[in-house]
Motif scaffolding. Structure first.
Motif, short mmCIF file in Angstrom:
data_model
loop_
_atom_site.label_atom_id
_atom_site.label_comp_id
_atom_site.label_asym_id
_atom_site.label_seq_id
_atom_site.Cartn_x
_atom_site.Cartn_y
_atom_site.Cartn_z
N PRO A 183 4.28 -17.33 2.57
CA PRO A 183 4.47 -16.55 1.35
C PRO A 183 5.03 -15.15 1.57
CG PRO A 183 2.15 -16.61 1.94
CD PRO A 183 2.85 -17.57 2.86
N THR A 184 4.97 -14.64 2.81
CA THR A 184 5.51 -13.30 3.08
C THR A 184 6.79 -13.36 3.90
OG1 THR A 184 4.14 -13.07 5.08
CG2 THR A 184 3.20 -12.30 3.01
N GLY A 185 7.36 -14.56 4.05
CA GLY A 185 8.52 -14.73 4.92
C GLY A 185 9.75 -13.95 4.49
N ASN A 186 9.90 -13.69 3.18
CA ASN A 186 11.06 -12.96 2.67
C ASN A 186 10.76 -11.51 2.33
OD1 ASN A 186 12.89 -15.07 2.85
ND2 ASN A 186 12.50 -15.82 0.78
N LEU A 187 9.62 -11.02 2.79
CA LEU A 187 9.19 -9.67 2.42
C LEU A 187 9.17 -8.74 3.62
CD1 LEU A 187 6.14 -10.59 0.13
CD2 LEU A 187 8.52 -10.19 -0.57
N ASP A 188 9.36 -7.44 3.35
CA ASP A 188 9.16 -6.45 4.42
C ASP A 188 7.67 -6.34 4.70
OD1 ASP A 188 7.94 -4.49 2.61
OD2 ASP A 188 9.96 -4.06 1.90
N SER A 189 7.34 -5.63 5.78
CA SER A 189 5.94 -5.62 6.24
C SER A 189 5.00 -5.01 5.20
CB SER A 189 5.82 -4.86 7.57
OG SER A 189 6.31 -3.54 7.43
N ARG A 190 5.45 -3.98 4.50
CA ARG A 190 4.58 -3.34 3.51
C ARG A 190 4.32 -4.27 2.32
NH1 ARG A 190 5.60 2.50 0.46
NH2 ARG A 190 3.76 2.40 -0.89
N SER A 191 5.40 -4.87 1.79
CA SER A 191 5.23 -5.79 0.66
C SER A 191 4.43 -7.00 1.08
CB SER A 191 6.60 -6.22 0.14
OG SER A 191 7.33 -5.12 -0.37
N GLY A 192 4.67 -7.48 2.30
CA GLY A 192 3.91 -8.62 2.82
C GLY A 192 2.43 -8.33 2.89
N ALA A 193 2.09 -7.13 3.36
CA ALA A 193 0.68 -6.74 3.45
C ALA A 193 0.04 -6.68 2.06
CB ALA A 193 0.56 -5.38 4.15
N GLU A 194 0.80 -6.21 1.06
CA GLU A 194 0.28 -6.16 -0.30
C GLU A 194 -0.04 -7.56 -0.82
OE1 GLU A 194 3.04 -4.17 -2.80
OE2 GLU A 194 2.58 -2.17 -2.03
N VAL A 195 0.91 -8.49 -0.63
CA VAL A 195 0.71 -9.85 -1.12
C VAL A 195 -0.47 -10.51 -0.41
CG1 VAL A 195 1.72 -12.16 -1.16
CG2 VAL A 195 3.07 -10.19 -1.90
N LEU A 196 -0.57 -10.31 0.91
CA LEU A 196 -1.70 -10.88 1.66
C LEU A 196 -3.02 -10.28 1.18
CD1 LEU A 196 -0.03 -10.87 5.16
CD2 LEU A 196 -0.77 -12.92 3.92
N GLY A 197 -3.00 -9.00 0.87
CA GLY A 197 -4.20 -8.36 0.34
C GLY A 197 -4.62 -8.97 -0.99
N PHE A 198 -3.64 -9.28 -1.84
CA PHE A 198 -3.95 -9.89 -3.13
C PHE A 198 -4.50 -11.30 -2.94
CE2 PHE A 198 -0.43 -6.95 -4.59
CZ PHE A 198 -1.32 -5.99 -5.05
N LEU A 199 -3.95 -12.06 -1.99
CA LEU A 199 -4.50 -13.39 -1.70
C LEU A 199 -5.93 -13.26 -1.18
CD1 LEU A 199 -1.47 -15.21 -0.02
CD2 LEU A 199 -2.48 -15.70 -2.25
N ARG A 200 -6.13 -12.29 -0.30
CA ARG A 200 -7.47 -12.03 0.24
C ARG A 200 -8.44 -11.70 -0.89
NH1 ARG A 200 -10.43 -13.44 3.98
NH2 ARG A 200 -11.94 -13.52 2.32
N ASN A 201 -8.01 -10.84 -1.81
CA ASN A 201 -8.87 -10.46 -2.93
C ASN A 201 -9.13 -11.63 -3.87
OD1 ASN A 201 -9.12 -7.83 -2.05
ND2 ASN A 201 -7.48 -7.04 -3.35
N SER A 202 -8.16 -12.53 -4.03
CA SER A 202 -8.36 -13.67 -4.91
C SER A 202 -9.46 -14.58 -4.38
CB SER A 202 -7.05 -14.46 -5.09
OG SER A 202 -6.76 -15.26 -3.97
N VAL A 203 -9.59 -14.62 -3.06
CA VAL A 203 -10.67 -15.39 -2.43
C VAL A 203 -11.99 -14.65 -2.57
CG1 VAL A 203 -11.53 -16.34 -0.25
CG2 VAL A 203 -9.10 -16.54 -0.82
#
Length: 270
Positions: A183-203
C-alpha cells in the motif's frame, strides 16, 4: 474491555481467526512448465491484528494474499474468511463475499478521477445499494485525517492523501478483514509512514483486521506480527517486529542462514 496504549483508547483484542488457510496450495501451469506458488501453507490471521507478509521476490506472498482474498482460485487445501470456505464458492457468492466482508488496498490507489474523496470512499456501498453507517463513516474519516478533504477530487490530493482515501474506502463498510498489497509502494517515505500509521490506528482504535504484503522492513515494523514466505512455504513467523529484526530475517532468508524463530523479536515502540 477497552485497553490503552500510550494514552490512546484501543479496541479489545479478539482471539478468533478472521481468515485461515489449511494446506493451501496454488499451482500454475502443467507438466514441465508447472510452478508451485504455494506449497501446503497453513496460517491464521487473527481478528483485530495487523499482520505483514514478507519474503523474497517469487516467494508466494502476493499469491497467498490473492488466494485468501478470493481474487485467485486455489488448487488445493482450504481458504476461509471467517466461517466461509472459499474453495468451490460460486462466482456470485464469491463476489458478494468480497463486497461485504473484505476490504482491499492496492499500490495503485484505484480512485475514480471524476468522483470526490467522499464519493470514492462510499462507492462500493453505493454499488451494493447500501447506505453507510454515518457514525462509523465519520469515525473512519477522522481516523485517516480526511475531514477537510472530502469534497476534493483525486487530482486535487497528494499521493498520500489519495491512499488515505483508499484506506478509508476499505474501512468504510466495516469489513471482517482488509488485504493491503504494497500500500505504500507508490508513496514517499513521509506519506508512506502516514498511511501505515492510519492502518495501525484502524487496528488499535477501530478493531480492524489488516493483512499487508510488503517488501519494506520499516513498513512491516508497524505490524503486530510478520509471516515470512520462501519458495511457497512459511519459513518464519515473528511477533512484535522491529525494522532491524525484520531486516535480519530477510537477510537470513536471502542468504540461506539457519532459521531461529522469534529469538530476537522485540516489541516495536509506537
Amino acid at each position: 474491555m477497552t485497553t490503552h496504549h500510550s494514552g490512546v483508547a484501543t479496541a479489545p483484542r479478539a482471539t478468533t481467526a478472521a481468515a485461515r488457510a489449511m494446506d493451501l496450495t496454488k499451482v500454475y501451469g502443467q507438466g514441465e512448465t508447472q510452478v508451485v506458488a504455494l506449497d501446503a501453507v497453513s496460517v491464521e490471521f487473527r481478528q483485530a491484528q495487523f499482520t505483514a507478509i514478507m519474503g523474497p521476490s517469487g516467494s508466494g506472498k502476493s499469491t497467498l494474499m490473492h488466494c485468501m482474498a478470493g481474487l485467485d482460485a486455489i488448487s488445493g487445501g482450504s481458504a476461509r474468511i471467517g466461517d466461509t470456505e472459499l474453495n468451490g464458492l460460486k462466482d456470485k457468492k464469491l463476489t458478494q463475499l468480497r463486497r461485504d466482508k473484505i476490504g482491499f488496498i492496492f499500490q495503485a490507489f484505484n480512485l475514480l478521477p471524476t468522483l470526490t474523496a467522499l464519493e470514492n470512499i462510499t462507492l462500493p456501498m453505493d454499488i451494493a445499494g447500501r447506505k453507510p453507517d454515518r457514525a462509523w463513516l465519520d469515525r473512519v474519516v477522522q481516523t485517516v485525517g480526511l475531514a477537510d478533504r472530502l469534497k476534493h477530487r483525486p487530482s486535487q490530493l497528494s499521493g498520500g492523501q489519495q491512499q488515505r482515501v483508499a484506506v478509508a474506502r476499505a474501512l468504510a463498510s466495516r469489513p471482517e478483514i482488509i488485504f493491503a498489497d504494497e500500500p505504500t509502494g507508490n508513496l514517499d517515505s513521509r506519506s508512506g509512514a502516514e498511511v501505515l500509521g492510519f492502518l495501525r490506528n484502524s487496528v488499535r482504535e477501530l478493531g480492524q483486521t489488516v493483512v499487508m504484503v510488503t517488501h519494506d522492513p520499516v513498513a512491516a515494523s508497524y505490524a503486530d506480527r510478520v509471516v515470512f514466505l520462501a519458495d511457497g512455504r512459511i519459513v518464519d513467523d515473528i511477533a512484535g517486529p522491529t525494522a532491524d529484526s525484520v531486516l535480519e530475517r530477510m537477510r537470513n532468508l536471502s542468504g540461506g542462514a539457519p532459521r531461529t524463530p522469534g529469538s530476537d523479536a522485540t516489541a516495536r515502540t509506537s
